[in-house]
Design a protein around this motif. Structure first.
Motif, mmCIF file in Angstrom:
data_model
loop_
_atom_site.group_PDB
_atom_site.id
_atom_site.type_symbol
_atom_site.label_atom_id
_atom_site.label_comp_id
_atom_site.label_asym_id
_atom_site.label_seq_id
_atom_site.Cartn_x
_atom_site.Cartn_y
_atom_site.Cartn_z
ATOM 1 N N ALA A 143 25.009 -68.164 4.363
ATOM 2 C CA ALA A 143 23.864 -67.732 3.927
ATOM 3 C C ALA A 143 24.108 -66.601 2.912
ATOM 4 O O ALA A 143 24.691 -65.626 3.183
ATOM 5 N N ILE A 144 23.559 -66.874 1.568
ATOM 6 C CA ILE A 144 24.091 -66.115 0.646
ATOM 7 C C ILE A 144 22.768 -65.645 0.075
ATOM 8 O O ILE A 144 22.018 -66.093 -0.555
ATOM 9 N N GLY A 145 22.900 -64.120 -0.132
ATOM 10 C CA GLY A 145 21.613 -63.363 -0.736
ATOM 11 C C GLY A 145 22.369 -63.153 -2.305
ATOM 12 O O GLY A 145 23.513 -62.743 -2.381
ATOM 13 N N VAL A 146 21.407 -63.361 -3.213
ATOM 14 C CA VAL A 146 21.845 -62.908 -4.585
ATOM 15 C C VAL A 146 20.901 -62.181 -5.301
ATOM 16 O O VAL A 146 19.761 -62.381 -5.165
ATOM 17 N N SER A 147 21.431 -61.222 -6.113
ATOM 18 C CA SER A 147 20.581 -60.495 -7.320
ATOM 19 C C SER A 147 21.289 -60.655 -8.573
ATOM 20 O O SER A 147 22.381 -60.147 -8.747
ATOM 21 N N PHE A 148 20.382 -60.826 -9.788
ATOM 22 C CA PHE A 148 20.784 -60.834 -10.875
ATOM 23 C C PHE A 148 20.249 -59.628 -11.766
ATOM 24 O O PHE A 148 19.187 -59.174 -11.329
ATOM 25 N N GLU A 149 21.103 -59.154 -12.795
ATOM 26 C CA GLU A 149 20.429 -58.341 -13.861
ATOM 27 C C GLU A 149 19.659 -59.463 -14.598
ATOM 28 O O GLU A 149 19.685 -60.626 -14.297
ATOM 29 N N GLU A 150 19.634 -58.814 -15.976
ATOM 30 C CA GLU A 150 18.878 -59.799 -16.882
ATOM 31 C C GLU A 150 19.899 -60.771 -17.382
ATOM 32 O O GLU A 150 21.029 -60.396 -17.614
ATOM 33 N N ILE A 151 19.637 -62.077 -17.221
ATOM 34 C CA ILE A 151 20.711 -62.897 -17.363
ATOM 35 C C ILE A 151 19.891 -64.287 -18.113
ATOM 36 O O ILE A 151 19.021 -64.637 -18.038
ATOM 37 N N ASP A 152 20.872 -64.866 -19.006
ATOM 38 C CA ASP A 152 20.451 -66.345 -19.644
ATOM 39 C C ASP A 152 19.975 -67.126 -18.440
ATOM 40 O O ASP A 152 20.913 -67.285 -17.649
ATOM 41 N N GLU A 153 19.263 -67.880 -18.747
ATOM 42 C CA GLU A 153 18.538 -68.788 -17.682
ATOM 43 C C GLU A 153 19.555 -69.898 -17.360
ATOM 44 O O GLU A 153 19.791 -70.468 -16.190
ATOM 45 N N ASN A 154 20.344 -70.593 -18.406
ATOM 46 C CA ASN A 154 21.283 -71.480 -18.216
ATOM 47 C C ASN A 154 22.434 -70.947 -17.504
ATOM 48 O O ASN A 154 22.840 -71.651 -16.744
ATOM 49 N N LYS A 155 23.056 -69.473 -17.712
ATOM 50 C CA LYS A 155 23.978 -69.063 -16.981
ATOM 51 C C LYS A 155 23.678 -68.812 -15.644
ATOM 52 O O LYS A 155 24.536 -69.112 -14.712
ATOM 53 N N LYS A 156 22.202 -68.453 -15.275
ATOM 54 C CA LYS A 156 22.007 -68.165 -14.118
ATOM 55 C C LYS A 156 21.779 -69.532 -13.325
ATOM 56 O O LYS A 156 22.447 -69.459 -12.120
ATOM 57 N N LEU A 157 21.407 -70.723 -13.608
ATOM 58 C CA LEU A 157 21.684 -71.975 -13.222
ATOM 59 C C LEU A 157 22.954 -72.312 -12.579
ATOM 60 O O LEU A 157 23.394 -72.910 -11.694
ATOM 61 N N GLU A 158 23.915 -71.913 -13.659
ATOM 62 C CA GLU A 158 25.273 -72.357 -13.476
ATOM 63 C C GLU A 158 25.842 -71.322 -12.321
ATOM 64 O O GLU A 158 26.525 -71.966 -11.370
ATOM 65 N N ILE A 159 25.434 -70.223 -12.262
ATOM 66 C CA ILE A 159 25.851 -69.381 -11.195
ATOM 67 C C ILE A 159 25.175 -69.850 -9.613
ATOM 68 O O ILE A 159 25.993 -70.047 -8.774
ATOM 69 N N LEU A 160 24.047 -70.182 -9.899
ATOM 70 C CA LEU A 160 23.454 -70.813 -8.349
ATOM 71 C C LEU A 160 23.868 -72.058 -8.055
ATOM 72 O O LEU A 160 24.256 -72.204 -6.996
ATOM 73 N N ASN A 161 24.387 -72.824 -8.882
ATOM 74 C CA ASN A 161 25.050 -74.093 -8.616
ATOM 75 C C ASN A 161 26.366 -73.762 -7.999
ATOM 76 O O ASN A 161 26.834 -74.462 -6.970
ATOM 77 N N ILE A 162 27.227 -73.124 -8.532
ATOM 78 C CA ILE A 162 28.420 -72.543 -7.836
ATOM 79 C C ILE A 162 28.208 -71.832 -6.460
ATOM 80 O O ILE A 162 28.857 -72.263 -5.557
ATOM 81 N N LEU A 163 27.322 -71.158 -6.237
ATOM 82 C CA LEU A 163 26.959 -70.493 -4.988
ATOM 83 C C LEU A 163 26.270 -71.567 -4.038
ATOM 84 O O LEU A 163 26.738 -71.119 -2.682
ATOM 85 N N ASN A 164 25.638 -72.107 -4.582
ATOM 86 C CA ASN A 164 25.118 -73.575 -3.460
ATOM 87 C C ASN A 164 26.162 -74.061 -2.999
ATOM 88 O O ASN A 164 26.033 -74.783 -1.798
ATOM 89 N N ALA A 165 27.435 -74.092 -3.442
ATOM 90 C CA ALA A 165 28.813 -74.905 -3.076
ATOM 91 C C ALA A 165 29.105 -74.155 -1.512
ATOM 92 O O ALA A 165 29.679 -74.550 -0.656
ATOM 93 N N LEU A 166 28.619 -72.888 -1.380
ATOM 94 C CA LEU A 166 28.925 -71.917 -0.184
ATOM 95 C C LEU A 166 27.963 -72.015 0.907
ATOM 96 O O LEU A 166 28.227 -71.562 1.886
ATOM 97 N N GLY A 167 26.790 -72.482 0.580
ATOM 98 C CA GLY A 167 25.695 -72.716 1.675
ATOM 99 C C GLY A 167 24.217 -72.416 1.269
ATOM 100 O O GLY A 167 24.026 -72.793 -0.078
ATOM 101 N N VAL A 168 23.520 -71.826 1.806
ATOM 102 C CA VAL A 168 21.988 -71.634 1.469
ATOM 103 C C VAL A 168 21.938 -70.457 0.388
ATOM 104 O O VAL A 168 22.254 -69.529 1.147
ATOM 105 N N VAL A 169 21.374 -70.525 -0.597
ATOM 106 C CA VAL A 169 21.204 -69.297 -1.385
ATOM 107 C C VAL A 169 19.861 -68.624 -1.505
ATOM 108 O O VAL A 169 18.761 -69.651 -1.903
ATOM 109 N N VAL A 170 19.753 -67.541 -1.240
ATOM 110 C CA VAL A 170 18.114 -66.817 -1.394
ATOM 111 C C VAL A 170 18.232 -65.844 -2.344
ATOM 112 O O VAL A 170 19.196 -64.786 -2.200
ATOM 113 N N GLU A 171 17.681 -65.820 -3.365
ATOM 114 C CA GLU A 171 17.593 -64.933 -4.511
ATOM 115 C C GLU A 171 16.380 -63.620 -3.944
ATOM 116 O O GLU A 171 15.377 -64.055 -3.659
ATOM 117 N N VAL A 172 17.017 -62.389 -4.006
ATOM 118 C CA VAL A 172 16.008 -61.329 -3.586
ATOM 119 C C VAL A 172 16.246 -60.043 -4.540
ATOM 120 O O VAL A 172 17.393 -60.178 -5.480
#
Length: 265
Positions: free
Chosen positions: A128-157
């Motif tokens: 279960a992964i909580g994640v917080s972003f600074e301002e970030i390019d949307e494509n880069k954000k999606l890339e990071i989320l794709n990586i994190l999804n390999a570890l389990g369920v991701v919840v952005e907060v």
């Protein structure tokens, strides 16, 4: 050039390595790890066929995305010597409990900084992964989320809630392990063997969790469905209420959250 660099090859560092490889997010040859313990590096290199280095600087300079998975107290001494190696095209993903992005930003000016709080079931892709972003390019954000999804369920907060994530899911597996231990010991006390009690306890917790997830009903509703009038379950629930199980769990989350906030100061 490596896709992923990991500074700090402890349990969480290994969970990240294993999750990324097993979910085919990256190849093992696209990962490089570093650690202060050379034996730990050798272990991960041999087990997962990743590259290893004793140099954090090499990891940063040769990776696109860097996971920082060291102890919170080691933040400054880890990043200060290598801060000039972080360029604007790098992404740093911090796994440090209680450490705010703002604190890291005071050391590192250029990279994109992402803060996550995973938990140990990430080792088998069930984190279960909580994640917080600074301002970030949307494509880069999606890339990071794709990586994190390999570890389990991701919840952005929002970042101010990351301490609560730490108290709930970051430390949560330990609470569940203790509960499972209690179930096993109760079964043994009643006459079951350890293997019998363990198998029943583990499947009970796993099955109950899946019911909550898949039926999407409040846990209290599901609890009431198990509680027949004058039956065994309602008698057992009375004891759990009397002993303060739910209050103890709430207090545990609150205390872990409080400690996470203390670490950020």
């Amino acid at each position: 050039m490596f896709k992923i660099g990991i500074i700090g090859a402890g349990n969480m560092g290994e969970a990240i390595v294993r999750g990324l490889i097993e979910k085919n997010v990256v190849k093992s040859t696209e990962i490089i790890v570093s650690d202060i313990d050379p034996d730990r590096i050798s272990y991960l290199v041999e087990k997962y066929n990743v590259a290893g280095s004793s140099s954090n600087k090499r990891v940063v300079e040769n990776s696109e995305i860097i996971f920082l998975s060291v102890k919170p107290k080691d933040l400054e001494k880890t990043l200060e010597p290598i801060k000039d190696s972080f360029t604007q095209d790098k992404v740093l993903i911090s796994v440090l409990a209680g450490i705010k992005i703002e604190k890291i930003r005071k050391i590192l000016e250029k990279p994109v900084i992402v803060r996550i709080m995973p938990n140990t079931p990430a080792l088998i892709g069930e984190g279960a992964i909580g994640v917080s972003f600074e301002e970030i390019d949307e494509n880069k954000k999606l890339e990071i989320l794709n990586i994190l999804n390999a570890l389990g369920v991701v919840v952005e907060v929002e970042e101010f809630l990351m301490d609560v994530v730490t108290g709930l899911s970051g430390s949560g597996p330990a609470y569940v392990f203790m509960f499972i231990e209690g179930l096993i010991q109760g079964g043994i006390k009643g006459g079951l063997s350890y293997p019998q009690a363990k198998e029943l306890a583990v499947q009970t917790v796993l099955g109950a969790a899946k019911l909550v997830k898949e039926l999407d009903e409040h846990p209290a509703v599901l609890r009431d469905k198990v509680s027949s009038p004058a039956g065994t379950t309602i008698y057992a629930l009375h004891i759990l209420e009397e002993k303060g199980l739910k209050d103890a769990v709430i207090s545990a989350v609150e205390e872990a959250t409080k400690r996470s906030k203390e670490l950020s100061k």
